[in-house]
Scaffold this active site. Structure first.
Site, PDB file in Angstrom:
ATOM      1  N   HIS A 105      -9.081  -6.047   1.223  1.00 29.09           N
ATOM      2  CA  HIS A 105      -7.671  -5.663   1.056  1.00 29.09           C
ATOM      3  C   HIS A 105      -6.827  -6.911   0.885  1.00 29.09           C
ATOM      4  O   HIS A 105      -5.956  -6.966   0.015  1.00 29.09           O
ATOM      5  CB  HIS A 105      -7.212  -4.842   2.270  1.00 29.09           C
ATOM      6  N   GLU A 134      -1.120  -8.626  -3.601  1.00 30.05           N
ATOM      7  CA  GLU A 134      -1.523  -9.518  -2.514  1.00 30.05           C
ATOM      8  C   GLU A 134      -1.066 -10.945  -2.780  1.00 30.05           C
ATOM      9  O   GLU A 134      -0.683 -11.665  -1.846  1.00 30.05           O
ATOM     10  CB  GLU A 134      -3.042  -9.458  -2.320  1.00 30.05           C
ATOM     11  N   HIS A 151       1.416 -11.999   0.075  1.00 25.31           N
ATOM     12  CA  HIS A 151       0.717 -12.827   1.064  1.00 25.31           C
ATOM     13  C   HIS A 151       0.297 -14.192   0.520  1.00 25.31           C
ATOM     14  O   HIS A 151       0.404 -15.199   1.219  1.00 25.31           O
ATOM     15  CB  HIS A 151      -0.516 -12.086   1.581  1.00 25.31           C
TER      16      HIS A 151
END
Length: 231
Positions: free
Chosen positions: A81, A123, A127
């Site tokens: 993930h 992502e 992040h």
């Protein structure tokens, strides 16, 4: 006898002071670094149980391209993930706005671990920009982190549905990963199913404890583990 209006004003002032004090105690402190790229304490490697994700997508009637890729014929079990920078309390996100454009070649190189282009782009934006490294280095760290974690045999080729406890999932990972402890892993669930395993790692990708992540772990007694699809 004191004036009722004066008493009421004193009571309201005391109530307001209490509210401020209580909120100050209950609310988590904002990390002083406030989303500064590269300024974080550790990573969380989030491994999603793909069969649960696909069941959720089917229940929602969601048949987008990402779902077609991940939930098609290839038998995915745990997929990545993300690799999330964390503070000891809280986490940074979207550390560069707008985020540097992610090269499509890098995205394509990650599809074996993260089988959804939209996930990879998201992502990076949310992040990866907080890691303080170029995109290529960030995604190489994802690959290194994933290579550092062994998946328990029962979850590699899970052909039949079964029921487990969160503790059994943790124990299975700890058994095959020397150095991994209960304080460094959290099992995540929805109302009925295993959805994710989160493993805390230092910046050099060694297992490490993470109290706040562990507190957010699943508290259900039993979890359904849907079987691997396709193949």
């Amino acid at each position: 006898m004191r004036n009722p209006i004066v008493r009421r004003r004193a009571w309201l002032a005391a109530l307001a002071a209490c509210a401020v004090a209580c909120l100050g105690t209950a609310a988590p402190a904002q990390d002083r670094r406030q989303n500064a790229p590269g300024e974080f304490d550790f990573y969380v490697l989030a491994l999603s149980w793909s069969p649960s994700y696909c069941e959720q997508a089917s229940e929602r009637g969601n048949a987008g391209r990402s779902q077609q890729i991940q939930c098609g014929g290839r038998p995915f079990s745990f997929v990545v993930h993300g690799l999330w920078p964390q503070y000891e309390r809280g986490f940074p996100e979207y550390c560069q706005r707008p985020s540097p454009r992610l090269d499509r070649r890098i995205m394509n190189s990650m599809l074996d671990l993260m089988p959804a282009p939209g996930l990879i782009y998201n992502e990076w934006d949310k992040h990866g920009t907080c890691a303080g490294t170029p995109a290529r280095d960030y995604f190489e760290n994802i690959r290194r982190a994933r290579a550092a974690v062994r998946i328990p045999p029962d979850f590699i080729d899970a052909k039949e549905p079964r029921t487990v406890t969160p503790a059994e999932v943790e124990e299975a990972f700890i058994k095959v990963n020397p150095g991994l402890s209960e304080s460094a892993i959290a099992v995540i669930c929805d109302r009925t199913r295993l959805t994710e395993v989160r493993i805390c790692m230092s910046k050099d990708l060694q297992f490490r404890a993470c109290a706040e992540v562990d507190r957010r772990a699943c508290r259900r007694d039993r979890l359904e583990v849907p079987p691997v699809r396709g193949g």
